[in-house]
Design a protein around this motif. Structure first.
Motif, PDB file in Angstrom:
ATOM      1  N   GLY A 129       0.827  -1.219   0.268  1.00 39.84           N
ATOM      2  CA  GLY A 129      -0.479  -0.045   0.184  1.00 39.84           C
ATOM      3  C   GLY A 129       0.774   1.381  -0.314  1.00 39.84           C
ATOM      4  N   GLU A 130       0.276   2.408  -0.006  1.00 42.02           N
ATOM      5  CA  GLU A 130       0.944   3.750   0.293  1.00 42.02           C
ATOM      6  C   GLU A 130       0.041   4.017   1.566  1.00 42.02           C
ATOM      7  N   VAL A 131       1.368   5.414   1.998  1.00 46.09           N
ATOM      8  CA  VAL A 131       0.823   5.929   3.518  1.00 46.09           C
ATOM      9  C   VAL A 131       0.088   7.259   3.237  1.00 46.09           C
ATOM     10  N   TRP A 132      -1.154   6.893   3.126  1.00 46.38           N
ATOM     11  CA  TRP A 132      -2.246   7.957   2.950  1.00 46.38           C
ATOM     12  C   TRP A 132      -2.513   9.067   4.013  1.00 46.38           C
ATOM     13  N   ASP A 133      -2.318   8.982   4.991  1.00 45.71           N
ATOM     14  CA  ASP A 133      -2.177   9.924   6.338  1.00 45.71           C
ATOM     15  C   ASP A 133      -1.438   9.231   7.655  1.00 45.71           C
ATOM     16  N   ILE A 134      -1.262  10.441   8.618  1.00 44.22           N
ATOM     17  CA  ILE A 134      -0.472   9.965   9.309  1.00 44.22           C
ATOM     18  C   ILE A 134      -0.641  10.685  10.385  1.00 44.22           C
ATOM     19  N   ALA A 135      -0.828  10.198  12.151  1.00 42.36           N
ATOM     20  CA  ALA A 135      -2.196  11.043  12.923  1.00 42.36           C
ATOM     21  C   ALA A 135      -1.525  10.399  13.633  1.00 42.36           C
ATOM     22  N   TYR A 136      -0.229  11.775  14.773  1.00 41.44           N
ATOM     23  CA  TYR A 136       0.324  11.747  15.235  1.00 41.44           C
ATOM     24  C   TYR A 136      -0.172  11.929  16.647  1.00 41.44           C
ATOM     25  N   LEU A 137       0.048  10.922  18.004  1.00 39.01           N
ATOM     26  CA  LEU A 137      -0.739  11.227  18.644  1.00 39.01           C
ATOM     27  C   LEU A 137       0.220  10.951  20.586  1.00 39.01           C
ATOM     28  N   GLY A 138       1.622  11.618  20.007  1.00 36.64           N
ATOM     29  CA  GLY A 138       2.344  10.768  21.045  1.00 36.64           C
ATOM     30  C   GLY A 138       2.960   9.209  21.299  1.00 36.64           C
ATOM     31  N   ASP A 139       2.247   9.632  22.444  1.00 39.79           N
ATOM     32  CA  ASP A 139       2.835   7.689  22.317  1.00 39.79           C
ATOM     33  C   ASP A 139       2.540   7.024  21.302  1.00 39.79           C
ATOM     34  N   VAL A 140       1.824   6.954  20.235  1.00 40.09           N
ATOM     35  CA  VAL A 140       1.910   5.883  19.179  1.00 40.09           C
ATOM     36  C   VAL A 140       1.535   6.676  18.085  1.00 40.09           C
ATOM     37  N   SER A 141       1.574   6.261  16.957  1.00 39.09           N
ATOM     38  CA  SER A 141       1.340   6.478  15.561  1.00 39.09           C
ATOM     39  C   SER A 141       0.127   5.998  15.073  1.00 39.09           C
ATOM     40  N   ILE A 142      -0.331   6.761  14.070  1.00 36.88           N
ATOM     41  CA  ILE A 142      -1.592   5.885  13.862  1.00 36.88           C
ATOM     42  C   ILE A 142      -1.416   5.841  11.756  1.00 36.88           C
ATOM     43  N   TYR A 143      -1.205   4.841  11.123  1.00 34.69           N
ATOM     44  CA  TYR A 143      -0.471   5.066   9.654  1.00 34.69           C
ATOM     45  C   TYR A 143      -2.299   4.831   9.340  1.00 34.69           C
ATOM     46  N   HIS A 144      -2.352   5.811   8.183  1.00 31.44           N
ATOM     47  CA  HIS A 144      -3.814   5.351   7.598  1.00 31.44           C
ATOM     48  C   HIS A 144      -2.969   4.872   6.202  1.00 31.44           C
ATOM     49  N   ILE A 145      -3.074   3.711   5.192  1.00 29.68           N
ATOM     50  CA  ILE A 145      -2.983   3.036   4.422  1.00 29.68           C
ATOM     51  C   ILE A 145      -3.348   2.564   2.759  1.00 29.68           C
ATOM     52  N   LYS A 146      -3.708   3.231   1.796  1.00 34.02           N
ATOM     53  CA  LYS A 146      -4.839   3.008   0.627  1.00 34.02           C
ATOM     54  C   LYS A 146      -3.634   2.026  -0.022  1.00 34.02           C
ATOM     55  N   VAL A 147      -4.466   1.070   0.152  1.00 32.77           N
ATOM     56  CA  VAL A 147      -4.023  -0.397  -0.304  1.00 32.77           C
ATOM     57  C   VAL A 147      -4.298  -0.344  -1.837  1.00 32.77           C
ATOM     58  N   SER A 148      -4.431  -1.347  -2.877  1.00 34.23           N
ATOM     59  CA  SER A 148      -4.861  -0.945  -4.202  1.00 34.23           C
ATOM     60  C   SER A 148      -5.918  -1.113  -4.698  1.00 34.23           C
ATOM     61  N   GLN A 149      -6.820  -1.839  -4.097  1.00 38.51           N
ATOM     62  CA  GLN A 149      -7.656  -1.379  -4.484  1.00 38.51           C
ATOM     63  C   GLN A 149      -8.381  -0.295  -4.021  1.00 38.51           C
ATOM     64  N   GLY A 150      -8.778   0.480  -3.177  1.00 34.92           N
ATOM     65  CA  GLY A 150      -8.650   2.121  -1.946  1.00 34.92           C
ATOM     66  C   GLY A 150      -9.544   1.857  -1.055  1.00 34.92           C
ATOM     67  N   HIS A 151      -8.753   1.169  -0.892  1.00 33.94           N
ATOM     68  CA  HIS A 151      -9.467   0.289   1.074  1.00 33.94           C
ATOM     69  C   HIS A 151      -8.038   1.395   1.557  1.00 33.94           C
ATOM     70  N   ILE A 152      -9.287   2.180   2.861  1.00 31.61           N
ATOM     71  CA  ILE A 152      -7.822   2.606   3.428  1.00 31.61           C
ATOM     72  C   ILE A 152      -7.602   1.424   4.899  1.00 31.61           C
ATOM     73  N   VAL A 153      -6.733   1.326   4.920  1.00 33.71           N
ATOM     74  CA  VAL A 153      -6.654  -0.128   6.502  1.00 33.71           C
ATOM     75  C   VAL A 153      -5.553   1.023   7.468  1.00 33.71           C
ATOM     76  N   ARG A 154      -5.823   0.752   8.465  1.00 34.26           N
ATOM     77  CA  ARG A 154      -5.519   2.153   9.923  1.00 34.26           C
ATOM     78  C   ARG A 154      -4.635   0.992  10.473  1.00 34.26           C
ATOM     79  N   THR A 155      -3.008   1.789  10.784  1.00 36.05           N
ATOM     80  CA  THR A 155      -2.093   0.840  11.373  1.00 36.05           C
ATOM     81  C   THR A 155      -1.356   1.262  12.669  1.00 36.05           C
ATOM     82  N   ILE A 156      -1.687   0.710  13.470  1.00 38.47           N
ATOM     83  CA  ILE A 156      -0.975   1.674  15.117  1.00 38.47           C
ATOM     84  C   ILE A 156       0.683   1.683  15.163  1.00 38.47           C
TER      85      ILE A 156
END
Length: 387
Positions: free
Chosen positions: A328-355
């Protein structure tokens, strides 16, 4: 033999695993209607002595109505309620060995702390010496001896909460009912008070029942959680089981953050008392290998659910063939201090969140926006849901 609990538990306490153990509180097929509206629908629930039990759900799910029926403030339309082996369905509130602590605390503004605590004892016509001894015990229990002569407006929010708690406990009820008791406190004080409540419940060896819509509060406090929706209980389990093995999409989505993928079962073979299942996800454009507790039929439509923290992110594709991998491709990043939430856009356009935990003090992240990355996770990292 009791099964090994899933996830960490705060104490070795699981009477619900013993089929010979009798429940302390039992709702049997309880229904409550308000006109045409069904607030609680054919609900059954067993709660055990010394258990800290949480009723968790959104507004209007029926959790407060259920608690009010146990307190006697509402009468079931149908069904029975038992406490310590006695049916209490039609017993008036003042004759039930339960006490309720309200969200508003409901302290008397014209009475000082010790008189607020003593109020219910005086109503019961206890001897003056017994009242004083009980009030002193409660002040010591909630660590408010130095504030006994103060009135509620002279106390902090946390101190008022402790006065309300002491007043609820002064009559020595068999069950303490807590209706959103920490909602008025700020986050830090709420966390501190949660620890105090747990310690207090353990010390008193009492049964506590709390109503809350705050999932973190329920996870922190309770031995078991009942997740409610539309007057029904969807799952009763320990916090670890609720989080790691939700039985439905609603429960999985209500507790914590989670990714859902609609899939078809394309393969299934028995393995170590369970099954190794292959799923195909159109949203991911990928096959997913999953270890499950029981087999599934080829062609079944299911939902695969995985928590964001169960997924790893990297620039290079992992070499381990047992891992599930998604490009996938990194679409957005949320920095929360203790963790960062990465929003990954996969080939079919779906957004997957990982911490990703921020384990160093570096503000600069090696993975940034628009980077091409790989997500990977174990076959046991997620769950298959049918509901």
């Amino acid at each position: 033999m009791a099964k090994k609990p899933l996830g960490p538990v705060r104490r070795a306490f699981a009477p619900w695993e013993n089929p010979e153990q009798q429940p302390f509180i039992e709702f049997r097929n309880v229904t409550k209607r308000f006109g045409s509206f069904v607030a609680v629908d054919q609900l059954s629930l067993k709660i055990y002595q010394r258990e800290f039990h949480a009723l968790l759900g959104g507004s209007g799910c029926g959790k407060t109505t259920l608690m009010r029926m146990l307190a006697g403030f509402e009468t079931p339309t149908e069904g029975q309620i038992f406490l310590d082996g006695q049916e209490i369905t039609r017993i008036p509130p003042h004759r039930r060995p339960v006490n309720m602590m309200f969200q508003s605390y409901a302290l008397f503004p014209h009475l000082n702390v010790e008189k607020n605590i003593a109020f219910g004892l005086k109503q019961d016509n206890l001897p003056r010496s017994d009242i004083k001894r009980r009030v002193d015990e409660m002040l010591a229990l909630v660590k408010l001896e130095a504030f006994a002569k103060r009135k509620p407006h002279q106390l902090s929010g946390g101190q008022r909460q402790r006065v309300a708690l002491a007043r609820s406990l002064a009559k020595r009820p068999k069950v303490l009912l807590l209706d959103e008791p920490l909602a008025a406190l700020d986050k830090k004080l709420r966390e501190e008070t949660q620890i105090e409540l747990m310690n207090l419940q353990e010390e008193l060896r009492m049964t506590f029942l709390i109503v809350t819509h705050d999932q973190e509060e329920a996870m922190n406090l309770a031995d078991r959680i009942s997740v409610m929706n539309s007057g029904h209980i969807l799952q009763v389990a320990t916090p670890g089981e609720i989080y790691e093995q939700p039985v439905s999409r609603y429960v999985a989505d209500f507790i914590g953050d989670i990714n859902f993928f609609e899939c078809k079962v394309t393969g299934c073979r028995p393995q170590n008392g369970g099954a190794s299942i292959t799923l195909h996800s159109e949203e991911l454009g990928n096959e997913i290998k999953v270890k499950a507790g029981h087999p599934r039929m080829i062609g079944d439509a299911v939902t695969f659910a995985i928590r964001p923290e169960k997924m790893r992110i990297s620039f290079e594709k992992p070499l381990d063939p047992s891992l599930n991998t998604i490009k996938g491709e990194v679409w957005d990043i949320a920095y929360l201090g203790d963790v960062s939430i990465y929003h990954i856009k996969v080939s079919q356009g779906h957004i997957v969140r990982t911490i990703v935990a921020n384990t160093t003090r570096l503000v600069e992240r090696p993975i940034s926006w628009e980077d091409k990355v790989w997500l990977s996770f174990d076959a046991e990292a997620g769950v298959i849901l049918s509901q």
